[in-house]
Enzyme design. Structure first.
Site, mmCIF file in Angstrom:
data_model
loop_
_atom_site.group_PDB
_atom_site.id
_atom_site.type_symbol
_atom_site.label_atom_id
_atom_site.label_comp_id
_atom_site.label_asym_id
_atom_site.label_seq_id
_atom_site.Cartn_x
_atom_site.Cartn_y
_atom_site.Cartn_z
ATOM 1 N N ASN A 24 10.325 20.680 -18.124
ATOM 2 C CA ASN A 24 11.325 20.660 -17.388
ATOM 3 C C ASN A 24 10.098 18.466 -16.537
ATOM 4 O O ASN A 24 9.570 19.143 -16.311
ATOM 5 C CB ASN A 24 12.051 20.759 -16.992
ATOM 6 C CG ASN A 24 12.922 19.483 -15.701
ATOM 7 O OD1 ASN A 24 12.993 18.406 -16.490
ATOM 8 N ND2 ASN A 24 12.603 20.454 -14.801
ATOM 9 N N TRP A 25 10.722 17.529 -17.351
ATOM 10 C CA TRP A 25 9.598 16.837 -17.384
ATOM 11 C C TRP A 25 10.168 15.542 -15.846
ATOM 12 O O TRP A 25 9.637 14.840 -15.652
ATOM 13 C CB TRP A 25 9.028 15.240 -18.603
ATOM 14 C CG TRP A 25 7.894 15.890 -19.487
ATOM 15 C CD1 TRP A 25 7.344 16.975 -19.203
ATOM 16 C CD2 TRP A 25 8.115 15.414 -20.357
ATOM 17 N NE1 TRP A 25 6.407 16.815 -20.113
ATOM 18 C CE2 TRP A 25 6.906 15.564 -20.857
ATOM 19 C CE3 TRP A 25 8.437 14.180 -21.239
ATOM 20 C CZ2 TRP A 25 6.303 15.762 -22.644
ATOM 21 C CZ3 TRP A 25 7.552 13.538 -22.577
ATOM 22 C CH2 TRP A 25 6.924 14.407 -23.100
ATOM 23 N N LYS A 26 11.424 16.169 -15.879
ATOM 24 C CA LYS A 26 12.133 14.788 -14.459
ATOM 25 C C LYS A 26 11.946 13.921 -14.894
ATOM 26 O O LYS A 26 12.137 13.331 -15.858
ATOM 27 C CB LYS A 26 11.313 15.413 -13.288
ATOM 28 C CG LYS A 26 11.483 17.263 -13.187
ATOM 29 C CD LYS A 26 11.232 17.651 -11.522
ATOM 30 C CE LYS A 26 10.890 18.992 -11.565
ATOM 31 N NZ LYS A 26 11.158 19.923 -10.849
ATOM 32 N N HIS A 68 20.886 22.257 -12.771
ATOM 33 C CA HIS A 68 18.949 22.280 -11.952
ATOM 34 C C HIS A 68 19.418 21.798 -10.365
ATOM 35 O O HIS A 68 20.069 21.703 -10.552
ATOM 36 C CB HIS A 68 18.417 21.104 -12.896
ATOM 37 C CG HIS A 68 17.052 21.918 -12.463
ATOM 38 N ND1 HIS A 68 16.771 20.897 -10.952
ATOM 39 C CD2 HIS A 68 15.405 22.157 -12.983
ATOM 40 C CE1 HIS A 68 15.480 21.220 -10.939
ATOM 41 N NE2 HIS A 68 14.658 22.555 -12.267
ATOM 42 N N GLU A 91 17.864 20.136 -8.606
ATOM 43 C CA GLU A 91 17.783 19.733 -7.720
ATOM 44 C C GLU A 91 18.865 18.931 -7.837
ATOM 45 O O GLU A 91 19.211 17.665 -7.228
ATOM 46 C CB GLU A 91 16.149 18.635 -8.538
ATOM 47 C CG GLU A 91 15.132 18.880 -8.261
ATOM 48 C CD GLU A 91 13.492 18.568 -8.936
ATOM 49 O OE1 GLU A 91 14.333 18.497 -10.206
ATOM 50 O OE2 GLU A 91 13.054 19.090 -8.781
ATOM 51 N N GLU A 149 15.892 29.800 -11.748
ATOM 52 C CA GLU A 149 14.580 29.401 -10.363
ATOM 53 C C GLU A 149 14.984 29.057 -8.989
ATOM 54 O O GLU A 149 15.926 28.807 -8.371
ATOM 55 C CB GLU A 149 14.782 28.264 -11.094
ATOM 56 C CG GLU A 149 14.944 27.593 -12.577
ATOM 57 C CD GLU A 149 14.451 26.193 -12.760
ATOM 58 O OE1 GLU A 149 12.420 26.160 -13.173
ATOM 59 O OE2 GLU A 149 14.614 25.515 -12.877
ATOM 60 N N GLY A 194 8.108 23.873 -7.580
ATOM 61 C CA GLY A 194 7.269 22.284 -7.169
ATOM 62 C C GLY A 194 6.760 22.716 -5.440
ATOM 63 O O GLY A 194 6.024 22.125 -5.103
ATOM 64 N N SER A 209 7.100 26.906 -9.815
ATOM 65 C CA SER A 209 5.641 27.306 -9.958
ATOM 66 C C SER A 209 5.082 28.170 -11.292
ATOM 67 O O SER A 209 3.899 28.391 -10.604
ATOM 68 C CB SER A 209 5.508 27.476 -8.121
ATOM 69 O OG SER A 209 5.797 26.505 -7.815
ATOM 70 N N GLY A 235 8.329 22.803 -14.644
ATOM 71 C CA GLY A 235 8.130 21.350 -14.436
ATOM 72 C C GLY A 235 6.400 21.307 -13.891
ATOM 73 O O GLY A 235 6.701 20.855 -15.682
ATOM 74 N N GLY A 236 6.002 21.229 -12.970
ATOM 75 C CA GLY A 236 4.526 20.497 -13.461
ATOM 76 C C GLY A 236 3.134 20.638 -13.897
ATOM 77 O O GLY A 236 2.667 19.812 -14.457
#
Ligand code: PEP
Length: 264
Positions: free
Chosen positions: A15-17, A101, A103, A175, A181, A220, A241-242
């Site tokens: 997930n590159w956001k 998601h 976010e 999640e 994150g 994470s 993600g990260g």
């Protein structure tokens, strides 16, 4: 590299956001492919920003990397400024789409009812939905994790048309919001308990088809911990993600899942 035969194919999704221009996305894929030439027995999906989708679709072609989007509207078209529909994503070469998601729930007021509509539209238009669910820190402390998972999952599945319930395309990403994150992942055993609870809810709603639904862990995940999650019976992969933003780190994750036989 061997991947154990299981009825559910392992899935690793990036997930590159809101990161990477189309040019940066292309650079990532070119470098990543030098590192990971081919992958068999698992699915690897890149959920890129909308503006990179066309370029990536042309670049990925029929290779093992597949394309995902991070959001969509439930209507096929209409007066919804700034939104993107499922047929538009399909045309751009997208196969998977993230829905709900945290976010989006947090910053864009996405409700359970909206996730239900999106889930229905994604299935109707032939996209594979990755429904993201999970409790926040306060809900966890209050002992409400299962109640939140139940509400978010069953609420979203409510939108699924009867004909789509038996389809194998559905993916659920567990999640926990507090793990996203933050550098503090869930413990493998806790994620496993949540995943098997999710599977039991799926069984109540989908019956036998629940066994086909892939459940991912997200929050994470990095090379140091991925197999602690993918090694669990009800966890079929990860949403990352990260650690998906650097091609060499994401390549490490793919290799870790592959060399552990898909499951740890
Ligand atoms: C995510 O945003 O879906 C996610 C899992 O992020 P991270 O891996 O950075 O925690």
């Amino acid at each position: 590299m061997k991947v154990m035969e299981t009825s559910r194919r392992p899935l690793l999704a990036a997930n590159w956001k809101m990161h990477k221009t189309a040019a940066e996305a292309e650079g990532f894929i070119n470098r990543f492919r030098q590192n990971v030439a081919d992958v068999k027995g698992m699915d690897v999906v890149i959920c890129a920003p909308f503006t990179a989708l066309h370029r990536l679709a042309a670049l990925l072609g029929a290779g093992f990397l597949q394309l995902g989007a991070q959001n969509m509207h439930w209507d096929k078209d209409g007066p919804f400024t700034g939104e993107i529909s499922a047929p538009m994503l399909k045309e751009a070469g997208v196969r998977y789409v993230l829905i709900g998601h945290s976010e989006r729930r947090m910053h864009f007021a996405e409700t359970v009812e909206m996730t239900a509509r999106k889930l229905n539209a994604a299935s109707h238009f032939g996209l594979q939905p990755v429904l993201c669910i999970g409790e926040n820190e306060k809900q966890r402390q209050d002992g409400r994790t299962e109640a939140v998972l139940r509400e978010q999952l069953l609420g979203a599945l409510d939108g699924l048309a009867e004909r789509d319930k038996g389809e194998a395309g559905l993916v659920i990403a567990y999640e926990p919001v507090w793990a996203i994150g933050t550098g503090t992942p869930a413990r493998g055993e806790d994620a496993a308990i949540a995943a098997s609870f999710i599977r039991s809810l799926l069984r109540q709603t989908l019956g036998e088809a629940a066994a086909k639904v892939r459940i991912l862990y997200g929050g994470s995940v990095g090379p140091e911990n991925i197999t602690d999650f993918t090694g669990r019976p009800d966890i079929d992969g990860a949403l990352v993600g990260g650690s998906s933003l650097k091609d060499e780190v994401f390549a490490e994750l793919v290799k870790a899942v592959l060399s552990s036989g898909g499951r740890g």
